[in-house]
Scaffold this active site. Sequence first.
Site, PDB file in Angstrom:
ATOM      1  N   CYS A 114       0.810  -1.225   0.000  1.00 50.10           N
ATOM      2  CA  CYS A 114       0.000   0.000   0.000  1.00 50.10           C
ATOM      3  C   CYS A 114       0.847   1.280   0.000  1.00 50.10           C
ATOM      4  O   CYS A 114       0.339   2.354  -0.316  1.00 50.10           O
ATOM      5  CB  CYS A 114      -0.949   0.013   1.195  1.00 50.10           C
ATOM      6  SG  CYS A 114      -2.133  -1.343   1.117  1.00 50.10           S
ATOM      7  N   HIS A 251      -3.266   7.646   1.665  1.00 51.88           N
ATOM      8  CA  HIS A 251      -3.640   6.284   1.259  1.00 51.88           C
ATOM      9  C   HIS A 251      -5.040   6.014   1.794  1.00 51.88           C
ATOM     10  O   HIS A 251      -5.375   6.394   2.913  1.00 51.88           O
ATOM     11  CB  HIS A 251      -2.632   5.286   1.834  1.00 51.88           C
ATOM     12  CG  HIS A 251      -3.063   3.869   1.667  1.00 51.88           C
ATOM     13  ND1 HIS A 251      -3.491   3.371   0.459  1.00 51.88           N
ATOM     14  CD2 HIS A 251      -3.156   2.841   2.564  1.00 51.88           C
ATOM     15  CE1 HIS A 251      -3.826   2.099   0.613  1.00 51.88           C
ATOM     16  NE2 HIS A 251      -3.633   1.765   1.876  1.00 51.88           N
ATOM     17  N   ASN A 281      -9.929   0.048  -0.465  1.00 45.04           N
ATOM     18  CA  ASN A 281      -8.464   0.131  -0.427  1.00 45.04           C
ATOM     19  C   ASN A 281      -7.900  -0.500  -1.709  1.00 45.04           C
ATOM     20  O   ASN A 281      -7.975  -1.716  -1.872  1.00 45.04           O
ATOM     21  CB  ASN A 281      -7.966  -0.610   0.823  1.00 45.04           C
ATOM     22  CG  ASN A 281      -6.457  -0.543   0.984  1.00 45.04           C
ATOM     23  OD1 ASN A 281      -5.737  -0.150   0.073  1.00 45.04           O
ATOM     24  ND2 ASN A 281      -5.985  -0.947   2.148  1.00 45.04           N
TER      25      ASN A 281
HETATM   26  O1  UT7 Z   1      -3.635  -0.659   3.436  1.00 43.06           O
HETATM   27  C1  UT7 Z   1      -2.822  -1.165   4.448  1.00 43.06           C
HETATM   28  C2  UT7 Z   1      -3.170  -0.512   5.690  1.00 43.06           C
HETATM   29  N1  UT7 Z   1      -4.370  -1.130   6.215  1.00 43.06           N
HETATM   30  C3  UT7 Z   1      -5.021  -0.492   7.166  1.00 43.06           C
HETATM   31  O2  UT7 Z   1      -4.678   0.609   7.491  1.00 43.06           O
HETATM   32  C4  UT7 Z   1      -6.156  -1.212   7.849  1.00 43.06           C
HETATM   33  C5  UT7 Z   1      -6.143  -0.854   9.293  1.00 43.06           C
HETATM   34  N2  UT7 Z   1      -7.170  -1.506  10.065  1.00 43.06           N
HETATM   35  C6  UT7 Z   1      -8.492  -1.217   9.950  1.00 43.06           C
HETATM   36  O3  UT7 Z   1      -8.868  -0.424   9.121  1.00 43.06           O
HETATM   37  C7  UT7 Z   1      -9.451  -1.835  10.933  1.00 43.06           C
HETATM   38  O4  UT7 Z   1      -8.725  -2.496  11.942  1.00 43.06           O
HETATM   39  C8  UT7 Z   1     -10.461  -2.813  10.265  1.00 43.06           C
HETATM   40  C9  UT7 Z   1     -11.437  -2.044   9.439  1.00 43.06           C
HETATM   41  C10 UT7 Z   1      -9.708  -3.824   9.421  1.00 43.06           C
HETATM   42  C11 UT7 Z   1     -11.234  -3.566  11.351  1.00 43.06           C
HETATM   43  O5  UT7 Z   1     -11.903  -2.639  12.200  1.00 43.06           O
HETATM   44  P1  UT7 Z   1     -11.803  -2.786  13.785  1.00 43.06           P
HETATM   45  O6  UT7 Z   1     -12.630  -1.721  14.336  1.00 43.06           O
HETATM   46  O7  UT7 Z   1     -10.345  -2.787  14.132  1.00 43.06           O
HETATM   47  O8  UT7 Z   1     -12.480  -4.180  14.025  1.00 43.06           O
HETATM   48  P2  UT7 Z   1     -11.869  -5.529  14.635  1.00 43.06           P
HETATM   49  O9  UT7 Z   1     -10.954  -6.186  13.676  1.00 43.06           O
HETATM   50  O10 UT7 Z   1     -11.343  -5.241  16.002  1.00 43.06           O
HETATM   51  O11 UT7 Z   1     -13.173  -6.407  14.771  1.00 43.06           O
HETATM   52  C12 UT7 Z   1     -14.258  -6.006  15.631  1.00 43.06           C
HETATM   53  C13 UT7 Z   1     -15.365  -7.002  15.489  1.00 43.06           C
HETATM   54  C14 UT7 Z   1     -14.897  -8.451  15.667  1.00 43.06           C
HETATM   55  O12 UT7 Z   1     -15.920  -9.141  16.341  1.00 43.06           O
HETATM   56  P3  UT7 Z   1     -15.826  -9.425  17.942  1.00 43.06           P
HETATM   57  O13 UT7 Z   1     -14.559 -10.196  18.130  1.00 43.06           O
HETATM   58  O14 UT7 Z   1     -15.769  -8.064  18.566  1.00 43.06           O
HETATM   59  O15 UT7 Z   1     -17.069 -10.189  18.206  1.00 43.06           O
HETATM   60  C15 UT7 Z   1     -14.796  -8.977  14.254  1.00 43.06           C
HETATM   61  O16 UT7 Z   1     -14.973 -10.358  14.188  1.00 43.06           O
HETATM   62  O17 UT7 Z   1     -15.929  -6.957  14.175  1.00 43.06           O
HETATM   63  C16 UT7 Z   1     -15.927  -8.255  13.592  1.00 43.06           C
HETATM   64  N3  UT7 Z   1     -15.724  -8.097  12.152  1.00 43.06           N
HETATM   65  C17 UT7 Z   1     -16.757  -7.927  11.298  1.00 43.06           C
HETATM   66  N4  UT7 Z   1     -18.078  -7.859  11.481  1.00 43.06           N
HETATM   67  C18 UT7 Z   1     -18.854  -7.659  10.406  1.00 43.06           C
HETATM   68  C19 UT7 Z   1     -14.578  -8.080  11.456  1.00 43.06           C
HETATM   69  N5  UT7 Z   1     -14.828  -7.892  10.138  1.00 43.06           N
HETATM   70  C20 UT7 Z   1     -16.174  -7.804  10.028  1.00 43.06           C
HETATM   71  C21 UT7 Z   1     -17.022  -7.590   8.931  1.00 43.06           C
HETATM   72  N6  UT7 Z   1     -18.353  -7.511   9.166  1.00 43.06           N
HETATM   73  N7  UT7 Z   1     -16.574  -7.445   7.685  1.00 43.06           N
END
Ligand code: UT7
Length: 324
Positions: A114, A251, A281
Amino acid sequence: MAIRSQVVGCGSYLPLRVMSNDELARTVDTSDEWIRKRTGIRERHLAADDEATSDLGLKAAQAALEQAGLAPDDLDLIVCATATPDETFPATATRIQAGLGMTRGAAFDVQAVCSGFIYALAVADNFIRCGQAKSVLVIGAETFSRILDWEDRGTCVLFGDGAGAVLLCAGEGRGEAADRGVLSTHVYSDGRHHDALYVDGGPSTTRTTGVVHMEGREVYRHAVVRMAEAIDAALEANDLTPGDIDWLVPHQANLRIIESMGHRLNLPRDRVVVTVDRHANTSAASIPLALCEAVSDGRIRQGDLVLMEAMGGGFTWGSALVRW
Ligand code: UT7
């Protein structure tokens, strides 16, 4: 007089197929609400089965050349940033070179996921500054849809396909921040973070291509800190303050990260270029796609100071400051 890499054209291409969050939610356990709230993404473009990364990159390259009024053989170099090359070799850049009908100069790929566009811009700028090239096409092109596990809701909702290109030509100035051109680039990496964001496959390990794996929270945590550091490095190197910045072109991974970077610079929201809602992304393509959109709709104008930043797998990260 100092040599500066000046932007003389840009172009972009998005595949026709658009997939909404609702459509995704029909095949994977997610929802439009979750995706929008956590990432700001509404939809993404996906390449057709017969469209390769080089096809996307070629269309962006042709648009950039047309805007600049230059012919393919006016180019000295093509640098293509991609983590999703057509083949292991030759470089996707050489496929684009052939597609353009360019029969001179050189073409190669840069791989920093990225952060790839910032890295490619840094390479191109250094070729120009040291006099080894006068005109360089910098392309970010990706088909991330090909390396996604479409059953992993933690990653498949986040990415899209697309390409953007920026054409740089050597120009002269006094080397001051008021002069047009690339003022600085800063690139960094820290390979200890491999496990937070990687594709589990490749020619020398599994012999096949794997799929994206990401620890989202870990990447997020590092992204906000590292990109802020890269922004500070860009400002400091040019003796500028946040108040001097006209546009932030970040980005496009997550709207929350984008907004926190804009907030840190004290920039009004309408000075931060956002495409993540429509493109998701697109990895190395995200910055040139956003740049081209803001240039073609008249937001970014000649003389504006444009700050770009990115963070990706590796980890890699960096920033670039350009007087448009
Ligand atoms: O391009 C390279 C750079 N990349 C980035 O900068 C990405 C950086 N990270 C992010 O943007 C975020 O961490 C994400 C968007 C990937 C995830 O968001 P988050 O607020 O950090 O969520 P999380 O991974 O902590 O997940 C929270 C909850 C989890 O459930 P529990 O464990 O709380 O029950 C996940 O299982 O959301 C759940 N979850 C989803 N639910 C519905 C994860 N993905 C999904 C989904 N739909 N697609």
